[in-house]
Motif scaffolding. Structure first.
Motif, PDB file in Angstrom:
ATOM      1  N   ARG A 134      14.562 -56.861  63.243  1.00 32.39           N
ATOM      2  CA  ARG A 134      13.245 -57.311  62.811  1.00 32.39           C
ATOM      3  C   ARG A 134      12.652 -56.422  61.702  1.00 32.39           C
ATOM      4  N   ASP A 135      13.422 -56.229  60.639  1.00 38.12           N
ATOM      5  CA  ASP A 135      12.974 -55.479  59.456  1.00 38.12           C
ATOM      6  C   ASP A 135      12.587 -54.041  59.748  1.00 38.12           C
ATOM      7  N   THR A 136      13.157 -53.471  60.789  1.00 41.19           N
ATOM      8  CA  THR A 136      12.859 -52.065  61.058  1.00 41.19           C
ATOM      9  C   THR A 136      14.132 -51.352  61.492  1.00 41.19           C
ATOM     10  N   LEU A 137      14.082 -50.038  61.482  1.00 47.10           N
ATOM     11  CA  LEU A 137      15.168 -49.222  62.026  1.00 47.10           C
ATOM     12  C   LEU A 137      14.604 -48.444  63.202  1.00 47.10           C
ATOM     13  N   GLY A 138      15.336 -48.432  64.301  1.00 48.03           N
ATOM     14  CA  GLY A 138      14.784 -47.754  65.467  1.00 48.03           C
ATOM     15  C   GLY A 138      15.821 -47.472  66.526  1.00 48.03           C
ATOM     16  N   PHE A 176      21.408 -54.878  65.301  1.00 49.06           N
ATOM     17  CA  PHE A 176      21.156 -55.110  66.734  1.00 49.06           C
ATOM     18  C   PHE A 176      19.962 -56.050  66.860  1.00 49.06           C
ATOM     19  N   PRO A 177      20.155 -57.344  66.499  1.00 47.81           N
ATOM     20  CA  PRO A 177      19.025 -58.289  66.500  1.00 47.81           C
ATOM     21  C   PRO A 177      18.275 -58.338  67.821  1.00 47.81           C
ATOM     22  N   LEU A 178      19.002 -58.207  68.943  1.00 51.22           N
ATOM     23  CA  LEU A 178      18.345 -58.287  70.257  1.00 51.22           C
ATOM     24  C   LEU A 178      17.501 -57.052  70.556  1.00 51.22           C
ATOM     25  N   GLY A 179      17.573 -56.050  69.684  1.00 48.20           N
ATOM     26  CA  GLY A 179      16.733 -54.877  69.851  1.00 48.20           C
ATOM     27  C   GLY A 179      15.258 -55.198  69.691  1.00 48.20           C
ATOM     28  N   ALA A 180      14.981 -56.332  69.042  1.00 51.33           N
ATOM     29  CA  ALA A 180      13.589 -56.738  68.846  1.00 51.33           C
ATOM     30  C   ALA A 180      12.938 -57.135  70.171  1.00 51.33           C
ATOM     31  N   ILE A 181      13.772 -57.398  71.187  1.00 49.50           N
ATOM     32  CA  ILE A 181      13.223 -57.806  72.482  1.00 49.50           C
ATOM     33  C   ILE A 181      12.978 -56.558  73.324  1.00 49.50           C
ATOM     34  N   ASP A 182      11.713 -56.204  73.473  1.00 51.40           N
ATOM     35  CA  ASP A 182      11.367 -55.104  74.368  1.00 51.40           C
ATOM     36  C   ASP A 182      10.195 -55.533  75.243  1.00 51.40           C
ATOM     37  N   ILE A 183       9.990 -54.796  76.304  1.00 53.69           N
ATOM     38  CA  ILE A 183       9.040 -55.225  77.335  1.00 53.69           C
ATOM     39  C   ILE A 183       7.809 -54.328  77.309  1.00 53.69           C
ATOM     40  N   ASP A 184       6.742 -54.826  76.698  1.00 58.01           N
ATOM     41  CA  ASP A 184       5.492 -54.071  76.670  1.00 58.01           C
ATOM     42  C   ASP A 184       4.377 -54.753  77.456  1.00 58.01           C
ATOM     43  N   THR A 185       4.509 -56.065  77.605  1.00 56.96           N
ATOM     44  CA  THR A 185       3.448 -56.840  78.266  1.00 56.96           C
ATOM     45  C   THR A 185       4.067 -57.787  79.302  1.00 56.96           C
ATOM     46  N   ILE A 186       3.215 -58.350  80.151  1.00 56.77           N
ATOM     47  CA  ILE A 186       3.688 -59.342  81.128  1.00 56.77           C
ATOM     48  C   ILE A 186       4.309 -60.537  80.412  1.00 56.77           C
ATOM     49  N   GLU A 187       3.730 -60.913  79.255  1.00 62.91           N
ATOM     50  CA  GLU A 187       4.283 -62.036  78.483  1.00 62.91           C
ATOM     51  C   GLU A 187       5.725 -61.739  78.053  1.00 62.91           C
TER      52      GLU A 187
END
Length: 195
Positions: A134-138, A176-187
């Motif tokens: 998602r346009d970032t490195l992390g 790592f496209p799936l790296g954009a999926i992280d859990i910060d909220t209930i949503e």
């Protein structure tokens, strides 16, 4: 020889309950992260940094073959956990040549990704191998041991991204496209179960 540090000391303030203990596919997010670490090329040198809610998180992982470190300064932010993680890793294995930083809230990190990070480092001269999404490195991100002094100087909410920005010419990336999926909220958590 690369070590792996799972940063799991945060208070999950946006979620309202400890994200480390959220269950996905029969395991908590932290148990999944530990399983990934222990089945990866870094399995011999794994440090888990706990902080907030340590009393209810530790029992779920106390049987794992990892080194658990308690960060008394967790409220300072990510930097305190990185400093503790690097310090613990060096005390466990003084000859460590690098360290991977990972979080427990990216459920799609797997042993293959960890291997790709170490392999990219072995094949190139780059000192930092970061994941691109998602346009970032992390994170997960691998730092050569030559960066440990800089990691040990991080303060407050600073994290791996600070060094990625300071040393852009020394950063190689793994998609790592799936790296954009992280859990910060209930949503986020509810969407995860849609995957």
């Amino acid at each position: 020889m690369t070590g792996l540090i799972i940063l799991a000391a945060g208070s999950s303030s946006r979620l309202g309950s400890p994200k480390q203990n959220l269950v996905y596919q029969g395991q908590t997010l932290l148990q999944r992260a530990i399983q990934t670490a222990l089945t990866s090329v870094c399995h011999e040198n794994v440090v888990v940094v706990l902080g907030a809610n340590e009393g209810i998180i530790r029992p779920g992982i106390s049987d794992q073959l990892v080194h658990i470190a308690y960060n008394t300064l967790w409220q300072e932010g990510m930097a305190s956990s990185i400093r503790l993680g690097i310090t613990e890793l060096l005390s466990l294995q003084p000859l460590i040549t690098g360290a991977i930083l990972m979080l427990c809230d990216q459920p799609f990190v797997d042993p293959l990704l960890i291997y790709q990070l170490t392999e990219k480092k072995a094949e190139t001269d780059f000192g930092i191998i970061a994941c691109a999404y998602r346009d970032t490195l992390g994170v997960p991100v691998l730092f050569d041991a030559s960066y440990f002094p800089q990691l040990l100087m991080l303060q407050g909410k600073e994290g791996a991204k600070k060094l990625i920005k300071i040393f852009p010419n020394d950063v190689a990336q793994i998609a790592f496209p799936l790296g954009a999926i992280d859990i910060d909220t209930i949503e986020d958590y509810e969407q995860l179960h849609g995957h």
